[in-house]
Motif scaffolding. Structure first.
Motif, PDB file in Angstrom:
ATOM      1  N   PHE A 135     154.984 -10.832  79.795  1.00 38.59           N
ATOM      2  CA  PHE A 135     156.379 -11.831  79.781  1.00 38.59           C
ATOM      3  C   PHE A 135     156.310 -13.012  81.134  1.00 38.59           C
ATOM      4  N   ALA A 136     155.774 -13.596  81.187  1.00 34.47           N
ATOM      5  CA  ALA A 136     155.815 -14.756  82.390  1.00 34.47           C
ATOM      6  C   ALA A 136     156.712 -16.165  81.895  1.00 34.47           C
ATOM      7  N   THR A 137     157.311 -16.864  82.923  1.00 35.50           N
ATOM      8  CA  THR A 137     157.659 -18.013  83.168  1.00 35.50           C
ATOM      9  C   THR A 137     157.339 -19.005  83.954  1.00 35.50           C
ATOM     10  N   LEU A 138     156.355 -19.859  83.571  1.00 39.35           N
ATOM     11  CA  LEU A 138     155.908 -21.330  84.299  1.00 39.35           C
ATOM     12  C   LEU A 138     156.445 -21.724  84.996  1.00 39.35           C
ATOM     13  N   CYS A 139     157.345 -22.261  84.774  1.00 34.90           N
ATOM     14  CA  CYS A 139     158.358 -22.791  85.410  1.00 34.90           C
ATOM     15  C   CYS A 139     160.159 -22.266  85.438  1.00 34.90           C
ATOM     16  N   GLU A 140     160.864 -21.374  86.649  1.00 31.23           N
ATOM     17  CA  GLU A 140     161.882 -20.588  86.133  1.00 31.23           C
ATOM     18  C   GLU A 140     162.750 -21.963  86.407  1.00 31.23           C
ATOM     19  N   THR A 141     163.381 -22.378  85.871  1.00 30.33           N
ATOM     20  CA  THR A 141     164.129 -23.456  85.535  1.00 30.33           C
ATOM     21  C   THR A 141     165.614 -23.104  86.810  1.00 30.33           C
ATOM     22  N   SER A 142     165.814 -22.103  87.018  1.00 26.49           N
ATOM     23  CA  SER A 142     166.853 -21.269  87.560  1.00 26.49           C
ATOM     24  C   SER A 142     166.970 -21.472  89.475  1.00 26.49           C
ATOM     25  N   THR A 143     165.847 -21.987  89.327  1.00 28.31           N
ATOM     26  CA  THR A 143     164.908 -21.925  90.974  1.00 28.31           C
ATOM     27  C   THR A 143     164.637 -22.615  91.008  1.00 28.31           C
ATOM     28  N   GLY A 144     163.648 -23.404  90.129  1.00 26.27           N
ATOM     29  CA  GLY A 144     163.383 -24.494  90.555  1.00 26.27           C
ATOM     30  C   GLY A 144     161.408 -23.489  91.222  1.00 26.27           C
ATOM     31  N   VAL A 145     161.109 -22.858  90.603  1.00 29.83           N
ATOM     32  CA  VAL A 145     160.080 -21.656  91.565  1.00 29.83           C
ATOM     33  C   VAL A 145     158.280 -21.321  89.667  1.00 29.83           C
TER      34      VAL A 145
END
Length: 384
Positions: A135-145
């Motif tokens: 599982f992974a996150t495309l855009c990590e909203t909490s950090t702007g990555v």
């Protein structure tokens, strides 16, 4: 400040185009009538390019988190080993969902503000050969990555048989993603981010490879049974009552995206990212992420000589401009600007200009116009 005027610059919910608001005000129709079938039939082919897939994109009434949980309960079973790449609060949420469902969860934690490194994930997979899903996150909203999902998919394919499941909630339709080409197995997003709708819809696209796993999953599920949504969508229907007003709006959103062109949509988001980053560099205010890891939909700023929450209070009270704060251990140390969906470079110029004034109001010396000028220069150069 005019009482009815507000400027929403958070990473979701995001502003809604007037034509979409109008569409959502259409009279209600029967959810099992032909009008709804016609609506879904119109939406289906227009959703596929946004996900970069030839698969049907499932539409579920629920928030983005509903989509994350549906991916977990359909693709893995209690006792299965999974790897969750955690680069921020929403990677952590994926891990929490897995743990709640008694799944053997391995976490790979990355320092917040940095992107995952495919080489490190490759090493982890080699040492944990029984992992069934990553599982992974495309855009990590909490950090702007923006994580390198394409490269992560490549190493997962080369070094395991695991499914690759991606949270694209604040990335899809703002950042280019090619589900089929990159071999992502399940891609999730939500309505309230770059999709320019209110909260209440989640979307899931599923690969043929993932469908085989889902169909052999003996774990019971009712509302989140993705096979039910697939089978009903084949008949231009849904297994449960759909969020009809949001579907009216979605149809108009997809029309707007077609008119602008998806490449132009992605270019606009990159330009707004570059304008925002150039502005804060000119103001000598540190950014949380590197240029290489930056997201085109949200920018995180980490000041070292003023209180970001004090700035946010002035922005809200005096200008009705809302920007987001930090989450978890970043609370009180960063602020975040959303630049996604119904947002243009002109909106970014306005936002930066207001922030320059507010900085001076809280006692942070900022040369008026310096950040705005830097953003204008990016805009003039077409820097996307």
């Amino acid at each position: 400040m005019l009482p009815d005027q507000q400027f929403l610059r958070i990473p979701g919910p995001t502003p809604i185009p007037p034509s979409v608001q109008h569409a959502m005000n259409l009279p209600m129709i029967g959810h099992r009538d032909q009008e709804t079938k016609d609506l879904l039939h119109s939406i289906k082919p227009k959703l596929k390019p946004v996900f970069g897939t030839n698969q049907e994109v499932l539409m579920i009434a629920g928030s983005g988190t509903a989509g994350l949980e549906s991916a977990v309960v359909n693709a893995v079973q209690p006792g299965d080993e999974v790897l969750v790449i955690v680069t921020g609060a929403f990677g952590d949420r994926f891990a929490q969902i897995c743990t709640e469902h008694q799944i053997a969860t391995h976490r790979y934690d990355v320092k917040w503000g940095e992107a995952a490194e495919p080489e490190e994930i490759e090493k982890y997979l080699k040492s944990h050969p029984h992992i069934k899903a990553v599982f992974a996150t495309l855009c990590e909203t909490s950090t702007g990555v923006l994580n390198p999902v394409k490269e992560l998919a490549r190493v997962i394919r080369q070094h395991s048989d695991a499914l690759f499941i991606v949270d694209g909630v604040s990335g899809v339709s703002g950042a280019d993603v090619k589900m089929d080409e990159w071999e992502i197995d399940i891609l999730i997003t939500g309505s309230q981010k770059a999709m320019m709708l209110p909260p209440g819809l989640t979307f899931a696209a599923v690969s043929e490879r993932a469908w085989k796993v889902i169909e052999n999953n003996s774990r019971p599920s009712f509302y989140f049974d993705l096979a039910k949504y697939r089978d009903q969508l084949d008949n231009d229907s849904t297994p449960f009552t759909p969020a009809l007003s949001l579907l009216f709006g979605l149809n108009q959103v997809l029309e707007l995206m077609e008119q602008e062109g998806l490449e132009a949509v992605y270019s606009r988001h990159r330009q707004m990212m570059n304008m925002t980053r150039a502005a804060f560099k000119a103001l000598d205010i540190p950014l949380l992420t590197s240029d290489e890891s930056a997201s085109p939909t949200v920018t995180a700023i980490k000041p070292d000589d003023f209180d970001p929450d004090a700035l946010r209070k002035v922005l809200k009270k005096e200008f009705n401009l809302t920007v987001a704060g930090g989450q978890k251990h970043l609370k009180g140390s960063i602020f975040r600007i959303g630049h996604m969906g119904y947002c243009s470079p002109a909106d970014i110029l306005q936002t930066i200009g207001i922030i320059e004034v507010a900085l001076n109001k809280i006692g942070k010396p900022a040369e008026l116009g310096s950040g705005t000028r830097a953003a204008q220069e990016i805009m003039l150069s077409g820097g996307s």
